[in-house]
Design a protein around this motif. Structure first.
Motif, PDB file in Angstrom:
ATOM      1  N   LEU A 162      39.751  38.881 100.363  1.00  0.00           N
ATOM      2  CA  LEU A 162      38.444  38.239 100.367  1.00  0.00           C
ATOM      3  C   LEU A 162      37.550  38.997 101.325  1.00  0.00           C
ATOM      4  O   LEU A 162      37.864  39.147 102.508  1.00  0.00           O
ATOM      5  CB  LEU A 162      38.580  36.775 100.793  1.00  0.00           C
ATOM      6  N   GLU A 163      36.446  39.516 100.801  1.00  0.00           N
ATOM      7  CA  GLU A 163      35.506  40.252 101.636  1.00  0.00           C
ATOM      8  C   GLU A 163      34.240  39.428 101.782  1.00  0.00           C
ATOM      9  O   GLU A 163      33.621  39.046 100.804  1.00  0.00           O
ATOM     10  CB  GLU A 163      35.200  41.606 101.004  1.00  0.00           C
ATOM     11  N   LEU A 164      33.885  39.179 103.023  1.00  0.00           N
ATOM     12  CA  LEU A 164      32.712  38.361 103.314  1.00  0.00           C
ATOM     13  C   LEU A 164      31.537  39.244 103.687  1.00  0.00           C
ATOM     14  O   LEU A 164      31.701  40.289 104.330  1.00  0.00           O
ATOM     15  CB  LEU A 164      33.000  37.401 104.467  1.00  0.00           C
ATOM     16  N   GLU A 200      27.972  35.565 105.498  1.00  0.00           N
ATOM     17  CA  GLU A 200      29.132  34.677 105.321  1.00  0.00           C
ATOM     18  C   GLU A 200      30.040  34.710 106.548  1.00  0.00           C
ATOM     19  O   GLU A 200      30.611  33.690 106.931  1.00  0.00           O
ATOM     20  CB  GLU A 200      29.908  35.080 104.065  1.00  0.00           C
ATOM     21  N   LYS A 201      30.167  35.891 107.175  1.00  0.00           N
ATOM     22  CA  LYS A 201      30.983  36.009 108.381  1.00  0.00           C
ATOM     23  C   LYS A 201      30.389  35.136 109.488  1.00  0.00           C
ATOM     24  O   LYS A 201      31.104  34.473 110.230  1.00  0.00           O
ATOM     25  CB  LYS A 201      31.078  37.453 108.840  1.00  0.00           C
ATOM     26  N   LYS A 202      29.035  35.193 109.613  1.00  0.00           N
ATOM     27  CA  LYS A 202      28.359  34.379 110.635  1.00  0.00           C
ATOM     28  C   LYS A 202      28.583  32.886 110.349  1.00  0.00           C
ATOM     29  O   LYS A 202      28.887  32.118 111.241  1.00  0.00           O
ATOM     30  CB  LYS A 202      26.869  34.720 110.654  1.00  0.00           C
TER      31      LYS A 202
END
Length: 151
Positions: free
Chosen positions: A137-139, A143-145
């Motif tokens: 899963l790559e954010l 999305e990471k924040k």
């Protein structure tokens, strides 16, 4: 009220149900649901659908028990696909983009949509030869924040 008192006192009459004329087949067991390949496509389809979902019609592929789910009769020309050897089948199955095509002894076809392996993993039959794809899963940065805020 009288019937309830007879039951409570253990004096209610017990009349065994006669077996003659009974239509109840009882609970199917997995060991009795193996597919017999020496029959026409319509019979194969009825067997698979008749055991769909419990207990599931099964066969052996590559030494592993595989259960078939979601069959339909296929009335078309033989589709392109990758051959799959099935124990006891007179002709190998074909893994196509729509599922697994198996053949009855009459040369007609049945399309099976889902397969379940002994470990319980179920896959679309069309993905039988696909490598076990596990995508990471790559954010995005946003999305990471958001994930960090949620934590």
């Amino acid at each position: 009220v009288e019937a309830v008192h007879l039951i409570a006192d253990g004096r209610a009459p017990r009349i065994p149900q006669p077996k003659e004329g009974a239509t109840y087949e009882g609970i199917q067991k997995k060991e009795n649901a193996e597919i017999s390949w020496d029959q026409p496509a319509a019979a194969l389809h009825n067997w698979i659908r008749g055991h769909d979902k419990v207990p599931g019609a099964w066969t052996t592929i590559d030494g592993q028990v595989v259960t078939f789910y979601g069959s339909s009769l296929l009335d078309a020309s033989v589709p392109a696909g990758q051959e799959l050897g099935i124990k006891g089948a007179s002709r190998p199955g074909l893994v196509t983009k729509n599922g697994l095509v198996v053949f009855g002894n009459d040369g007609k076809m049945v399309l099976v949509r889902n397969l379940q392996f002994e470990d319980g993993k179920m896959i679309p039959a069309s993905k039988y030869f696909s490598v076990d794809e596990t995508a990471a899963l790559e954010l995005t940065e946003e999305e990471k924040k958001m994930a960090e805020d949620i934590r």
